[in-house]
Enzyme design. Structure first.
Site, short mmCIF file in Angstrom:
data_model
loop_
_atom_site.label_atom_id
_atom_site.label_comp_id
_atom_site.label_asym_id
_atom_site.label_seq_id
_atom_site.Cartn_x
_atom_site.Cartn_y
_atom_site.Cartn_z
N GLN A 44 46.34 33.29 43.70
CA GLN A 44 46.04 33.29 45.12
C GLN A 44 46.48 31.99 45.78
O GLN A 44 46.76 31.01 45.12
CB GLN A 44 44.53 33.49 45.32
CG GLN A 44 43.68 32.46 44.58
CD GLN A 44 42.29 32.97 44.23
OE1 GLN A 44 41.79 33.90 44.84
NE2 GLN A 44 41.66 32.35 43.24
N ASP A 90 33.96 27.21 42.54
CA ASP A 90 33.64 26.10 43.44
C ASP A 90 32.45 25.29 42.94
O ASP A 90 32.23 24.16 43.39
CB ASP A 90 33.38 26.61 44.86
CG ASP A 90 32.29 27.67 44.90
OD1 ASP A 90 31.11 27.33 44.68
OD2 ASP A 90 32.60 28.85 45.14
N ASP A 94 39.91 36.16 32.69
CA ASP A 94 39.57 37.31 33.51
C ASP A 94 38.13 37.74 33.24
O ASP A 94 37.74 37.97 32.08
CB ASP A 94 40.55 38.43 33.13
CG ASP A 94 40.32 39.69 33.93
OD1 ASP A 94 41.03 39.90 34.91
OD2 ASP A 94 39.41 40.47 33.55
N ASP A 142 29.67 36.04 41.21
CA ASP A 142 29.96 35.20 42.38
C ASP A 142 31.44 35.38 42.70
O ASP A 142 32.24 34.47 42.55
CB ASP A 142 29.62 33.75 41.99
CG ASP A 142 29.81 32.77 43.13
OD1 ASP A 142 30.14 33.20 44.24
OD2 ASP A 142 29.63 31.56 42.88
N SER A 143 31.77 36.59 43.12
CA SER A 143 33.18 36.98 43.22
C SER A 143 33.70 36.87 44.64
O SER A 143 32.95 36.71 45.60
CB SER A 143 33.33 38.43 42.77
OG SER A 143 32.72 39.29 43.71
N ASP A 155 36.13 39.08 47.51
CA ASP A 155 35.98 40.45 48.02
C ASP A 155 36.67 41.46 47.08
O ASP A 155 37.44 41.08 46.21
CB ASP A 155 36.58 40.54 49.42
CG ASP A 155 35.78 39.71 50.43
OD1 ASP A 155 34.55 39.80 50.38
OD2 ASP A 155 36.40 38.98 51.22
N PRO A 199 42.24 39.20 43.48
CA PRO A 199 41.75 38.86 42.13
C PRO A 199 40.34 39.36 41.82
O PRO A 199 39.98 39.53 40.67
CB PRO A 199 41.77 37.33 42.12
CG PRO A 199 42.65 36.91 43.23
CD PRO A 199 42.63 38.01 44.24
#
Lengths: 283, 283
Positions: free
Chosen positions: A31, A86, A137, A155-156, A158, A162
């Site tokens: 990304q 993060d 992954d 904690d993905s 949308d 990915p």
């Protein structure tokens, strides 16, 4: 000079933030990653042009994904975080002394590197000795684990790009298997308001409700996410989010929070009628 | 062609809606009035460039300002609505057969005319025989009334421009006086998130808490208002919004709602810690 970051919440709705400058711009294998500095929100992380967090309101998301299940499960020792590069979720988790081991599965190593450099507010505790980062992954990781975790936090991003695999029936089934017999899974559950978000939310809820005996949804006000009305999914093998919630036990821990509190814990599960209707249609 | 309506939530944050066309544009003695049509939100009413309501999400505001106090007070007969010329609050009030008389005090006659023509979704019940519209200043109206109303709903604009007087200590004192001995006042109470809104909210709360023995705040998700996190003030002479709330009595009325329900009633008073802190600082 005026510099504006704009995100389309739908094709017909734009949310724009005045930014002072772009601190970082990079492309990983997965990304595009950007970091901005802004007067109103402090530093901002975007992935593929979508706001992941801002320093001003990230506490809401990270507190709500973490403390709700932590206040229900009587003794969390091993936690799996999927996504969350993060570090904000880990920062909240390491406030609990009972937690012995945290596996953080982040597909994109560059996200962690960038956050460590530009977002110390969230990444500050990624070096805690209990935290083990695996760059792989999330779906594949969960295939190999069984009866291992007390808590899984999804904690993905949308459900496109990915993060897409983390909204599938297979993934939720894997999480069920990777949890111990009294384990809890919480995921970011999209928003009920705009049509496309509500459809994604309903799809996710249907799959989770098919995979777990207890599946409830709770809400928070997150101003920089589309519509500001965001949901989390609480999926559980044994514990009910309200009936098994021990507010006194959580309050004696004296964990500092700015959004979460034990009264709000109960209130967050009281959803608007139109949201209940969307959920019930697939339960 | 692309046509975008933009509102600044702060000097550094813009919220923009793609509009199909402008249906109305006029200037009254008090403010500029516009009506737009849009794909995402249906019709939109703006006053001086600020969104007052959209057809897509107005139900949230109007249900929450109305049904929360109506579910607490055991028998509301006379209601005073200050502002609310769009008719949305009246539409919710007339669902109650117990209500005998509604005085609607709207300073701007043109707002009512425009809403009757372009916003039938909200203005549809302004012709109910129980509704009496007075085109005058809300502050002045309240000076002349005493011990008259069971419920006052302050459905005002923001605390600048024509709505400014409706956030003063004198106004809240007048409302106290105009209420019967067990009366309730609910007002739109601004937002806790952006700094200027939070200051306005805190100022209003301080003044209301000084005027009423019971003063609590509750919240709702309103996507088209700044930050999406909106508050209402519940001020009362006698009834507590939770302890005197009779959910069974409200549910037997079978009043149709899309946002409000009796579980959410309780949940809406559970505020985030940072909001509680802002409020407690002036209580």
């Amino acid at each position: 000079m005026e510099l504006w970051f704009t995100e389309r919440h739908t094709p017909y709705v734009k949310f724009s933030i005045n930014v002072d400058r772009q601190l970082y711009c990079g492309q990983s294998d997965f990304q595009r990653i950007d970091v901005f500095d802004s007067k109103e929100f402090g530093r901002i992380l975007t992935l593929d042009g979508y706001i992941m967090l801002t320093e001003k309101d990230e506490f809401i998301y990270h507190e709500m994904i973490t403390h709700v299940p932590m206040a229900v499960h009587p003794c969390v020792r091993r936690v799996l975080v999927i996504g969350g590069g993060d570090g904000g979720t880990v920062r909240e988790l390491v406030k609990y002394n009972t937690i012995e081991h945290i596996d953080l599965i982040e597909i994109d190593e560059l996200v962690v590197k960038v956050c460590k450099k530009y977002l110390p507010q969230t990444a500050c505790r990624l070096d805690d000795p209990r935290v083990h980062i695996h760059y792989e992954d999330g779906l594949k990781y969960t295939r190999r684990h069984e009866n291992e975790y007390d808590l899984i936090l999804v904690d993905s991003t949308d459900p496109f790009g990915p993060g897409e695999d983390l909204f599938t029936k297979e993934f939720y089934g894997n999480c069920y298997k990777a949890l111990k017999e009294d384990g809890i899974m919480v995921n970011q559950h999209e928003s009920p308001f705009y049509e496309n978000d509500a459809e994604a939310m309903q799809r996710a809820h249907k799959r989770i409700a098919q995979s777990f005996p207890i599946s409830r949804v709770y809400q928070a006000h997150i101003p920089t996410y589309a519509s500001g009305h965001w949901l989390f999914g609480f999926a559980s093998k044994k514990y009910h989010p309200i009936r098994d919630f021990n507010s006194a036990a959580w309050n004696v821990l004296c964990i500092p929070t700015k959004y979460y509190n034990t009264k709000l814990h109960v209130g967050a599960f009281a959803l608007p009628t139109y949201v209940e209707d969307i959920l019930k249609a697939v339960e």
